[in-house]
Design an enzyme around this catalytic site. Structure first.
Site, PDB file in Angstrom:
ATOM      1  N   ASN A 129      61.125   0.766  64.441  1.00 12.47           N
ATOM      2  CA  ASN A 129      60.845  -0.274  65.433  1.00 12.47           C
ATOM      3  C   ASN A 129      59.679   0.071  66.344  1.00 12.47           C
ATOM      4  OD1 ASN A 129      62.494  -2.382  64.778  1.00 12.47           O
ATOM      5  ND2 ASN A 129      64.071  -1.943  66.299  1.00 12.47           N
ATOM      6  N   ASP A 143      54.657   0.107  84.098  1.00  8.88           N
ATOM      7  CA  ASP A 143      55.938   0.746  83.809  1.00  8.88           C
ATOM      8  C   ASP A 143      55.914   1.557  82.520  1.00  8.88           C
ATOM      9  OD1 ASP A 143      57.011  -0.190  86.104  1.00  8.88           O
ATOM     10  OD2 ASP A 143      58.287  -1.716  85.191  1.00  8.88           O
ATOM     11  N   ASP A 145      71.762  -4.424  63.247  1.00  9.76           N
ATOM     12  CA  ASP A 145      70.426  -3.869  63.044  1.00  9.76           C
ATOM     13  C   ASP A 145      70.393  -2.354  63.244  1.00  9.76           C
ATOM     14  OD1 ASP A 145      69.653  -6.445  62.615  1.00  9.76           O
ATOM     15  OD2 ASP A 145      68.762  -6.744  64.599  1.00  9.76           O
TER      16      ASP A 145
END
Length: 430
Positions: A250, A280, A169
């Site tokens: 992405n 976070d 990928d």
């Protein structure tokens, strides 16, 4: 006549009224009847999506106001087929660097493209620096005919007709990063570890590449995110420089970096403050990226053809902070909250990691330049095959059938009767 047929008839009547002199309804001619038949046949399924609606008219009078600033037009995935304006002549071959297992397929593919198909082949200069290529005698005759480039300095815009990726990928993500505007069609071969975005197998590459060259292929238009980092120093400086624009396939990840403190980030949607993120960090992803970092953080998996942007918190300190999906085309603004104790760090598809301080802002929206990914089968089959093979989606042991349960019930009943009989035959205690 059902509701869809009535809608078509009204639309054609309005067209006839507009075209007839005096504005009076004219008779439906043969051409209009042909239009009725054609539209009734195609109206059974939505053939195109313009914004959120397949049609622009609602009822006899209502319609969407025309907007010249429309960001994109989303087509029905089934109609997304590859066609060539002219025969492709140049191909860019992206190879996973420092992987000895891909050298043999790379040499075989390049040799076939150059000698058999007479194509101009581009490769990265770093690929040819691999000393192991010298072991392949066929590559020596091809090497001098290859065109090389360096990703950091050379511009490939309007030079490449289509792209072939050999690897995992990451090769597709790298191919996307090379083109910050229009991207040529990408054909990705599965020669890596996971291969969620690489649907093609290399064993019969000649036949599959020929299908692409002849235009017999379906496309998945994978939307990208356009990201702009605006520094506070750029606002204060009179000699402003144009901010750098980064396109990602992405996701964009904002996190707390090395700091032990929570991230405290303000999130704006089209200029309106939506919420403050305490945790976070935050993931802003495309539908393609929904099956990457986002799904690991608890988000849903969305088909790449869905026009959307996903916002997923990373370990939020609020049980009610669930991932959300917003329409493609909206503008997200991410900035440090005034009370934040530390800076935030941002990365784009795992690269270009940098810190953002107080006063800096990150703007994210949908790019008008998607990545046209070539399908091995079609948009639906490729995606669900990847879910099953790579993520083992919904894999479990099958439930037993009723006859099997019946056999088990009879068997257990027989065992119980046998135990009872044995119990009766035991000598009684004295």
């Amino acid at each position: 006549m059902n509701e869809q047929d009535l809608m078509v008839a009204r639309a054609l009547a309005a067209e006839s009224r507009e075209n007839s002199p005096g504005g009076s309804p004219g008779p439906l001619r043969k051409t209009h009847l042909t239009k009725v038949i054609d539209k009734l046949q195609t109206f059974r399924r939505t053939r195109s999506l313009n914004a959120p609606s397949p049609i622009q008219q609602f009822g006899p009078c209502g319609r969407i106001m025309k907007n010249s600033a429309m960001v994109m037009q989303i087509q029905d995935p089934a109609s997304q087929r590859l066609t060539w304006y002219k025969p492709p002549l140049t191909v860019l071959v992206i190879k996973k660097v420092h992987d000895a297992q891909i050298l043999a397929p790379f040499v075989q593919l390049v040799h076939w493209l150059v000698h058999d198909k007479s194509m101009v082949v581009f490769v990265e200069a770093a690929v040819l620096d691999d000393t192991l290529l010298a072991e392949y005698g066929d590559f020596t005759s091809v090497k001098e005919r290859l065109m090389t480039f360096r990703a950091s300095t050379d511009d490939l815009t309007d030079k490449i007709d289509f792209i072939i990726c050999l690897g995992g990928d990451g090769t597709l993500l790298h191919a996307s990063s090379l083109f910050q505007q229009s991207v040529p069609p990408v054909m990705a071969f599965h020669l890596g570890s996971l291969g969620f975005l690489t649907p093609f197998e290399f064993n019969n590459f000649q036949e599959q590449v020929m299908n692409v060259l002849e235009g017999h292929a379906a496309l998945t238009l994978r939307s990208r995110l356009q990201c702009v980092v605006l520094r506070k120093s750029q606002d204060d400086n009179k000699d402003k420089k144009k901010p750098t624009t980064i396109l990602v396939l992405n996701e964009v990840v904002v996190d707390r970096g090395p700091s032990p403190y929570l991230s405290n980030i303000d999130l704006f949607l089209d200029g309106k403050h939506i919420t403050s993120v305490q945790g976070d960090g935050l993931i802003v992803s495309t539908p393609t990226g929904s099956t990457a970092y986002a799904v690991a953080a608890g988000a849903s998996m969305i088909h790449p053809s869905v026009p959307a942007i996903m916002v997923t918190p990373i370990c939020p300190h609020s049980l009610s902070f669930r991932p959300i999906v917003v329409p493609a085309g909206v503008e997200l603004k991410i900035a440090l909250s005034p009370e934040a104790r530390n800076a935030m760090w941002v990365s784009f598809d795992g690269r270009n990691r940098q810190a953002l301080q107080h006063g800096d802002s990150l703007y994210v929206t949908t790019s008008v330049y998607p990545v046209p990914s070539i399908c091995a089968q079609d948009q639906i089959s490729d995606w669900f095959d990847s879910l099953a093979e790579c993520l083992h989606w919904n894999v479990r042991k099958k439930q037993k059938q009723m006859d099997e349960l019946s056999d088990l019930t009879h068997s257990s009943s027989d065992n119980l009767e046998e135990l009872d009989n044995n119990h009766d035959e035991r000598p009684s205690d004295t």
